[in-house]
Design an enzyme around this catalytic site. Structure first.
Site, mmCIF file in Angstrom:
data_model
loop_
_atom_site.group_PDB
_atom_site.id
_atom_site.type_symbol
_atom_site.label_atom_id
_atom_site.label_comp_id
_atom_site.label_asym_id
_atom_site.label_seq_id
_atom_site.Cartn_x
_atom_site.Cartn_y
_atom_site.Cartn_z
ATOM 1 N N HIS A 21 34.197 -87.578 100.386
ATOM 2 C CA HIS A 21 34.134 -88.523 99.264
ATOM 3 C C HIS A 21 35.155 -89.623 99.488
ATOM 4 O O HIS A 21 36.339 -89.360 99.723
ATOM 5 C CB HIS A 21 34.425 -87.811 97.939
ATOM 6 C CG HIS A 21 33.358 -86.851 97.527
ATOM 7 N ND1 HIS A 21 32.112 -87.251 97.077
ATOM 8 C CD2 HIS A 21 33.331 -85.488 97.494
ATOM 9 C CE1 HIS A 21 31.377 -86.190 96.789
ATOM 10 N NE2 HIS A 21 32.092 -85.107 97.034
ATOM 11 N N CYS A 42 30.905 -92.722 100.499
ATOM 12 C CA CYS A 42 30.697 -93.894 99.657
ATOM 13 C C CYS A 42 31.679 -94.992 100.073
ATOM 14 O O CYS A 42 32.827 -94.711 100.414
ATOM 15 C CB CYS A 42 30.893 -93.532 98.189
ATOM 16 S SG CYS A 42 29.692 -92.352 97.547
#
Length: 354
Positions: A164, A206
């Site tokens: 992440h 991301c």
């Protein structure tokens, strides 16, 4: 009058000194660049594969990193030259309905956990500190050889990260993070220490492109699953597990790699196009201004496979191998082999200690 002449002489001296320093610096840089170009050659491949997330709902990140691990190992990079960092063990998680397996497809087509996965950093060993120490080769004296990245000026290194991330950072186990500047500085230390020939940096998170924005060291080619401001999305759910099992970018990257063998002529340029926006949904980012070669002329196996330097010898050599070797004692001048008695001692003569 005397003071004005003195000031003029000092000014002229400073100008001459400045010009000489500038020319010396330029010459030094040219010499260093030429030395770097002439002294580096591709002689070996390494892979650093890192899953930075934890918890069952991040199953897909373990599948991501094990998918790349399976590919580079299948293409010839040995475990001794692969550093695998996995933050959680999904194969043995009590919620896994298929113990000792990790699948990256709902059809259970490939068990990427396999029978011979060698994890070098597991669980809470996957930290920012250990990752930076790995890259820069700054370890405590007690660190085993298997946990070190033992590269040299001829090493091509594949660095794959998944987890992440956000704008300019990548989280490690939801407790700390590494910034893009810290990562760029670690790569610069590697270059100054001559620890690599070329680096292929690959990240699936991301806002992944933000992690290569600060790079400033030469010979680095980078690809990211999403641009700044975009999310990197997962591919599909396995109903039997109840969570997403692989991310989109890694899924299509693996699909490409499954059609590559050790003798393949496929190029990095082709690999950079594996996930167009219509299937990835996010926009794949590429940075190649630091890379010296044309990616369309670089073989995929220059990073994902094993390099095996060979030398072809045209001359023939004749060797004579004796069919029988006779052993005779040197202390006895004349005797027959039949009179020689041989006595063999045990590998560990425990009876001597009774």
């Amino acid at each position: 009058m005397f003071s004005e002449l003195k000031q003029l002489a000092v000014l002229c001296s400073l100008i001459v000194l400045t010009i000489s320093l500038q020319s010396a610096s330029a010459n030094d840089l040219e010499v260093f660049d030429e030395f770097a170009k002439s002294s580096s050659s591709h002689t070996n491949n390494w892979a650093v594969l890192v899953d930075t997330s934890r918890f069952w709902f991040n199953y897909r990140h373990v599948a991501n990193v094990l998918s790349i691990y399976r590919s580079v190992k299948r293409l010839g990079i040995p475990d001794s030259q692969i550093i695998l960092m996995v933050a959680d063990d999904m194969a043995c998680n009590p919620r896994n309905p298929r113990p000792a397996t990790v699948f990256n497809n709902a059809n259970q087509h490939i068990n990427v956990y396999g029978d011979d996965v060698e994890v070098d950093y597991r669980g809470y060993e996957v930290t920012v500190e250990n990752f930076v120490r790995l890259l820069t080769n700054r370890f405590p004296s007690s660190t085993p050889r298997s946990k070190k990245l033992l590269t040299d000026p001829g090493s091509n290194i594949l660095i794959y990260l998944t987890g992440h991330g956000g704008d300019g950072f990548l989280k490690f186990q939801d407790s700390e993070e590494i910034t893009n500047q810290e990562l760029a500085d670690a790569f610069e230390q590697m270059w100054q220490k001559r620890r690599y020939n070329e680096i292929f940096f690959m990240i699936d998170t991301c806002q992944a492109a933000s992690m290569y924005e600060k790079f400033y060291s030469p010979n680095i080619l980078a690809v990211a699953s999403s641009l700044v401001g975009e999310d990197s999305l997962s591919h599909h759910v396995d109903p039997a597990i109840g969570v997403y099992i692989i991310d989109r970018y890694t899924y299509y990257a693996l699909e490409f790699l499954e059609n590559v063998d050790a003798e393949s002529q496929r190029t990095i340029g082709e690999f950079l196009k594996v996930c167009p926006k219509r299937v990835c949904i996010s926009t794949v980012g590429v940075r190649k201004d630091l890379f010296q070669r044309d990616p369309n002329k670089v073989l995929i196996t220059d990073f994902f496979g094993s390099i095996r330097p060979i030398e072809i010898i045209t001359e023939t050599e004749n060797f004579t191998v004796p069919l029988k070797i006779e052993a005779k004692p040197q202390s006895i001048e004349s005797c027959d082999d039949s009179t020689i008695k041989y006595e063999f001692y045990e590998q560990f003569p425990s009876k001597l200690f009774n």
